[in-house]
Scaffold this active site. Structure first.
Site, PDB file in Angstrom:
ATOM      1  N   SER A   1      10.346   1.400   7.853  1.00  0.00           N
ATOM      2  CA  SER A   1      11.704   1.940   7.739  1.00  0.00           C
ATOM      3  C   SER A   1      11.859   3.128   8.674  1.00  0.00           C
ATOM      4  CB  SER A   1      12.013   2.364   6.298  1.00  0.00           C
ATOM      5  OG  SER A   1      11.110   3.364   5.853  1.00  0.00           O
TER       6      SER A   1
ATOM      7  N   GLY B   1       0.824  -1.189   0.000  1.00  0.00           N
ATOM      8  CA  GLY B   1       0.000   0.000   0.000  1.00  0.00           C
ATOM      9  C   GLY B   1       0.870   1.256   0.000  1.00  0.00           C
ATOM     10  N   GLY B   2       0.236   2.396  -0.164  1.00  0.00           N
ATOM     11  CA  GLY B   2       0.947   3.663  -0.055  1.00  0.00           C
ATOM     12  C   GLY B   2       1.474   4.204  -1.364  1.00  0.00           C
ATOM     13  N   GLU B   3       2.220   5.286  -1.243  1.00  0.00           N
ATOM     14  CA  GLU B   3       2.737   6.023  -2.389  1.00  0.00           C
ATOM     15  C   GLU B   3       4.222   5.725  -2.594  1.00  0.00           C
ATOM     16  OE1 GLU B   3       1.875   8.086  -4.781  1.00  0.00           O
ATOM     17  OE2 GLU B   3      -0.280   8.352  -4.458  1.00  0.00           O
ATOM     18  N   VAL B   4       4.983   6.746  -2.968  1.00  0.00           N
ATOM     19  CA  VAL B   4       6.410   6.566  -3.229  1.00  0.00           C
ATOM     20  C   VAL B   4       7.205   6.811  -1.948  1.00  0.00           C
ATOM     21  CG1 VAL B   4       6.704   8.980  -3.986  1.00  0.00           C
ATOM     22  CG2 VAL B   4       8.373   7.251  -4.688  1.00  0.00           C
TER      23      VAL B   4
ATOM     24  N   CYS C   1       5.683   9.835   0.208  1.00  0.00           N
ATOM     25  CA  CYS C   1       4.364   9.298   0.527  1.00  0.00           C
ATOM     26  C   CYS C   1       3.242  10.105  -0.140  1.00  0.00           C
ATOM     27  CB  CYS C   1       4.159   9.223   2.029  1.00  0.00           C
ATOM     28  SG  CYS C   1       5.434   8.243   2.857  1.00  0.00           S
TER      29      CYS C   1
ATOM     30  N   HIS D   1      14.393   4.270   0.001  1.00  0.00           N
ATOM     31  CA  HIS D   1      15.225   3.474   0.898  1.00  0.00           C
ATOM     32  C   HIS D   1      16.679   3.681   0.498  1.00  0.00           C
ATOM     33  CE1 HIS D   1      11.739   1.569   2.535  1.00  0.00           C
ATOM     34  NE2 HIS D   1      11.431   0.934   1.419  1.00  0.00           N
TER      35      HIS D   1
ATOM     36  N   LEU E   1       5.929   3.424   6.722  1.00  0.00           N
ATOM     37  CA  LEU E   1       5.534   2.019   6.693  1.00  0.00           C
ATOM     38  C   LEU E   1       4.579   1.781   5.533  1.00  0.00           C
ATOM     39  CD1 LEU E   1       2.448   1.293   8.022  1.00  0.00           C
ATOM     40  CD2 LEU E   1       3.579   2.280   9.986  1.00  0.00           C
TER      41      LEU E   1
END
Length: 221
Positions: free
Chosen positions: A168, A77-80, A184, A83, A153
């Site tokens: 992270s 799930g989520g956006e960009v 995000c 890392h 997350l």
């Protein structure tokens, strides 16, 4: 009653070292494909070379300028998000349905416990973190960097209740690549690490601390 994983499924902690994101991503899916009701839950601790990852619903336009950093489409799930070296990444390979009958661990509570583990980890270094409604992750709650994001997350929860991807926490990073995206999906969102907040600590120490906090929160009665 607080939900927790059953005691006999305390996650095994696996240190995978420095590993390219795609390799870890493929391994998480393979592990989850192959697991059955007897497979022990695992936490994978890893550090990635620079990479941008996109969630299922991510808008590619939030990658403003990737430069030479790879962009990987994922199924979380989520956006960009970004890392890179100096960041604690822990992937949570958990069977959410394997819990006490009177204390089922649902996805929303699972996320809450992950966020609390980050807050507890930061608190051990006298750093204050908080949640933001509608914006998963942990943000600095006071001082010069109030509102800056320090942890992200993103999860995949399959129909059978098995999860992968994870959390992270920024420890000691080159933060520049965060400025090349809308983290995000939020334009102009400040991102910070523990070193910038005044805490210089070995990455391995924070990896172990966060893993222990996750274990404590997910296995407590």
């Amino acid at each position: 009653m607080q939900a927790a994983l059953a005691p006999n499924v305390t996650p095994r902690i696996i240190h995978r070292g420095i590993e390219p994101y795609q390799l870890t991503f493929d391994a998480m899916r393979a592990f989850t494909d192959a697991r059955d009701e007897h497979t022990q839950n695992e936490f994978w601790i890893v550090e990635h070379p620079p990479v941008y990852t996109l969630g299922l619903g991510a808008d590619q336009s939030h990658v403003l300028a990737a430069h030479d950093i790879p962009v990987v489409q994922t199924d979380r799930g989520g956006e960009v998000t970004y890392h890179g070296p100096g960041q604690v990444v822990i992937y949570l390979l958990i069977d959410l349905r394997r819990s006490h009958p009177k204390a089922r661990l649902f996805a929303r509570e699972f996320v809450n416990k992950i966020e609390q583990a980050v807050i507890n980890t930061l608190a051990a270094y006298n750093l204050a973190g908080e949640r933001k409604e509608g914006a998963p992750g942990i943000y600095v709650s006071d001082g010069q960097w109030q509102g800056a994001k320090v942890a992200a997350l993103g999860l995949k929860v399959r129909g059978n209740g098995c999860t992968y991807h994870g959390v992270s926490l920024n420890v000691d990073m080159d933060l520049t690549p965060f400025s090349w995206i809308n983290p995000c999906g939020y334009a102009g969102l400040a991102t910070v690490d523990m070193k910038t907040l005044g805490v210089t600590v070995p990455l391995a120490q924070v990896q172990n601390a966060l893993a222990q906090n996750l274990q404590d929160l997910l296995t407590a009665p």
